[in-house]
Design an enzyme around this catalytic site. Structure first.
Site, PDB file in Angstrom:
ATOM      1  CE  LYS A   1     -46.752 113.953 -15.505  1.00 50.67           C
ATOM      2  NZ  LYS A   1     -45.949 115.088 -15.753  1.00 50.67           N
TER       3      LYS A   1
ATOM      4  CE  LYS B   1     -44.313 123.554 -10.516  1.00 53.43           C
ATOM      5  NZ  LYS B   1     -44.193 123.019 -11.875  1.00 53.43           N
TER       6      LYS B   1
ATOM      7  CE  LYS C   1     -37.727 115.393 -10.912  1.00 53.78           C
ATOM      8  NZ  LYS C   1     -38.953 116.146 -11.005  1.00 53.78           N
TER       9      LYS C   1
HETATM   10  P1  TYM Z   1     -41.501 122.524 -13.920  1.00 54.73           P
HETATM   11  O1  TYM Z   1     -42.685 123.411 -13.786  1.00 54.73           O
HETATM   12  O2  TYM Z   1     -41.658 121.091 -13.543  1.00 54.73           O
HETATM   13  O3  TYM Z   1     -40.290 123.100 -13.107  1.00 54.73           O
HETATM   14  C1  TYM Z   1     -39.876 124.449 -13.251  1.00 54.73           C
HETATM   15  C2  TYM Z   1     -38.375 124.550 -13.143  1.00 54.73           C
HETATM   16  O4  TYM Z   1     -37.927 124.024 -11.898  1.00 54.73           O
HETATM   17  C3  TYM Z   1     -36.937 123.027 -12.122  1.00 54.73           C
HETATM   18  N1  TYM Z   1     -37.054 121.974 -11.100  1.00 54.73           N
HETATM   19  C4  TYM Z   1     -36.022 121.529 -10.345  1.00 54.73           C
HETATM   20  N2  TYM Z   1     -34.734 121.874 -10.339  1.00 54.73           N
HETATM   21  C5  TYM Z   1     -33.939 121.258  -9.431  1.00 54.73           C
HETATM   22  N3  TYM Z   1     -34.387 120.331  -8.550  1.00 54.73           N
HETATM   23  C6  TYM Z   1     -35.678 119.942  -8.516  1.00 54.73           C
HETATM   24  N4  TYM Z   1     -36.097 119.062  -7.615  1.00 54.73           N
HETATM   25  C7  TYM Z   1     -36.572 120.547  -9.462  1.00 54.73           C
HETATM   26  N5  TYM Z   1     -37.894 120.417  -9.730  1.00 54.73           N
HETATM   27  C8  TYM Z   1     -38.159 121.294 -10.736  1.00 54.73           C
HETATM   28  C9  TYM Z   1     -37.216 122.481 -13.502  1.00 54.73           C
HETATM   29  O5  TYM Z   1     -36.069 121.884 -14.058  1.00 54.73           O
HETATM   30  C10 TYM Z   1     -37.649 123.733 -14.235  1.00 54.73           C
HETATM   31  O6  TYM Z   1     -36.529 124.462 -14.680  1.00 54.73           O
HETATM   32  N6  TYM Z   1     -41.496 121.572 -18.807  1.00 54.73           N
HETATM   33  C11 TYM Z   1     -41.111 122.558 -17.814  1.00 54.73           C
HETATM   34  C12 TYM Z   1     -41.704 123.934 -18.047  1.00 54.73           C
HETATM   35  C13 TYM Z   1     -41.421 124.489 -19.387  1.00 54.73           C
HETATM   36  C14 TYM Z   1     -40.186 125.044 -19.832  1.00 54.73           C
HETATM   37  C15 TYM Z   1     -40.427 125.460 -21.174  1.00 54.73           C
HETATM   38  C16 TYM Z   1     -38.930 125.225 -19.251  1.00 54.73           C
HETATM   39  C17 TYM Z   1     -42.331 124.592 -20.390  1.00 54.73           C
HETATM   40  N7  TYM Z   1     -41.720 125.176 -21.479  1.00 54.73           N
HETATM   41  C18 TYM Z   1     -39.417 126.059 -21.940  1.00 54.73           C
HETATM   42  C19 TYM Z   1     -37.922 125.811 -20.021  1.00 54.73           C
HETATM   43  C20 TYM Z   1     -38.173 126.226 -21.354  1.00 54.73           C
HETATM   44  C21 TYM Z   1     -41.588 122.063 -16.459  1.00 54.73           C
HETATM   45  O7  TYM Z   1     -42.530 121.322 -16.376  1.00 54.73           O
HETATM   46  O8  TYM Z   1     -40.930 122.618 -15.412  1.00 54.73           O
END
Ligand code: TYM
Length: 332
Positions: free
Chosen positions: A113, A198, A195
């Site tokens: 970041k 978003k 990967k």
């Molecule tokens: P975020 O919003 O980036 O992504 C949400 C979930 O999707 C998974 N993910 C992926 N899995 C496989 N391949 C990919 N290309 C891929 N891109 C995203 C992420 O691993 C995630 O499970 N910090 C977290 C959100 C969060 C969270 C938490 C998760 C906040 N508090 C507590 C678990 C527990 C995030 O930004 O995920």
């Protein structure tokens, strides 16, 4: 016997994609019958990148709608917005006293970041894993279904939970990352680099809101080459990625046929991509259509969020009361 507790969240920063689906949401849907589940929209986390206030509401509604469209049943789980649970920032504040600047600065996602947004290296970004820890510990969760990219954050949550337990008293169970398969998943992008995401790699990421034409175009542009020239040769990464995506959405016999064709050097990548594109369309279209329908019904989405928050606050307030007492914050 009481059910094991599960927590996971998705940031409301953009359109959900196949990575979110296969890394996280597919597990949510499977877990909802077996576990006591808390799933939420991480809207506070999304503020680290300063979204336009006018976009926040729609983004949160879309995450809820896409989860429900993917099969999540708000009757079976607590589905809520992080910002509706004031106990989360309270626990975050407590945990911040146990988190050290040095360890937070070393987190690879923080370093990324800093590289991506050098003009906005705010304290929220630095303490991002602490807020995530609070999200998890507020319900004393054990299993955290996430994709590979979140593995290290969940490891940090274990560290902070352990630190709290050692300083005060054994209060939190140790959470760990979870996936139904053997290992955590990383859904690759279509261009062979990195990967699905978003916000980055938009043309190489398949979104749950993409229309049929967009899906076809993106899949047909996926990187390939002239094909193997020796039997059973090793696959380049970008070809492995196409097979991995096919494995997620196509029938096993279809993937097997193309794998054999690869091994005996008769594969035609154009045909493979056409097949993958049609299977992707068949997979994404029903989710997209249901999510679009749900997004028209704001009253229903608000009801889901309100009821989800009510459920989540029961366990969150019990945890905060216990934490306050252990810390010594009980004056009357
Ligand atoms: P975020 O919003 O980036 O992504 C949400 C979930 O999707 C998974 N993910 C992926 N899995 C496989 N391949 C990919 N290309 C891929 N891109 C995203 C992420 O691993 C995630 O499970 N910090 C977290 C959100 C969060 C969270 C938490 C998760 C906040 N508090 C507590 C678990 C527990 C995030 O930004 O995920």
């Amino acid at each position: 016997m009481s059910k094991e507790i599960v927590v996971s969240g998705i940031r409301s920063t953009g359109f959900l994609h196949l990575g979110n689906y296969f890394g996280a949401m597919q597990n949510y849907v499977k877990m909802q019958d077996e576990y006591n589940c808390y799933f939420f929209v991480a809207d506070y986390h999304s503020l680290t990148t300063h979204p336009d206030p006018k976009d926040l509401r729609g983004n949160v509604y879309r995450v809820v709608a896409e989860n429900v469209a993917s099969g999540l049943d708000p009757e079976k789980v607590a589905l809520y917005a992080q910002s509706d649970i004031p106990e989360i920032p309270e626990l975050y504040l407590m945990l911040n006293m146990l988190a050290y600047k040095g360890e937070l600065e070393k987190v690879p996602t923080f370093k990324d970041k800093v590289r991506l947004q050098p003009d906005n290296v705010n304290a929220g970004l630095l303490t991002y894993p602490v807020l995530m820890t609070a999200d998890i510990l507020i319900h004393k969760a054990v299993k955290v279904p996430v994709g590979k990219d979140q593995e290290q954050h969940v490891e940090m949550a274990r560290n902070f939970a352990h630190r709290f337990n050692s300083r005060y008293s054994e209060m939190f169970p140790m959470p760990y990352p979870f996936n139904y398969g053997d290992s955590l998943i990383k859904v690759p992008s279509l261009d062979g680099a990195g990967k699905m995401s978003k916000s980055e790699n938009i043309n190489a990421t398949l979104y749950l809101a993409d229309d049929d034409d967009a899906i076809r175009k993106k899949v047909m542009k996926a990187k390939t080459d002239a094909g193997p020239t020796e039997h059973n040769s090793e696959m380049p990464d970008y070809i492995q990625n196409i097979f991995q995506l096919m494995h997620l959405v196509s029938k096993p016999e279809i993937t097997d046929t193309f794998r054999s064709a690869y091994n005996n050097c008769t594969i035609r990548y154009g045909d493979m991509k056409k097949q993958l594109a049609e299977d992707m369309v068949a997979f994404i279209a029903p989710i997209r259509e249901k999510a679009a329908e749900l997004q028209k019904d704001e009253a229903q989405l608000q009801k889901i969020l309100r009821e989800g928050a009510e459920k989540a606050r029961i366990s969150a307030s019990a945890t905060i009361a216990e934490a306050r007492k252990l810390i010594g914050i009980n004056y009357y």
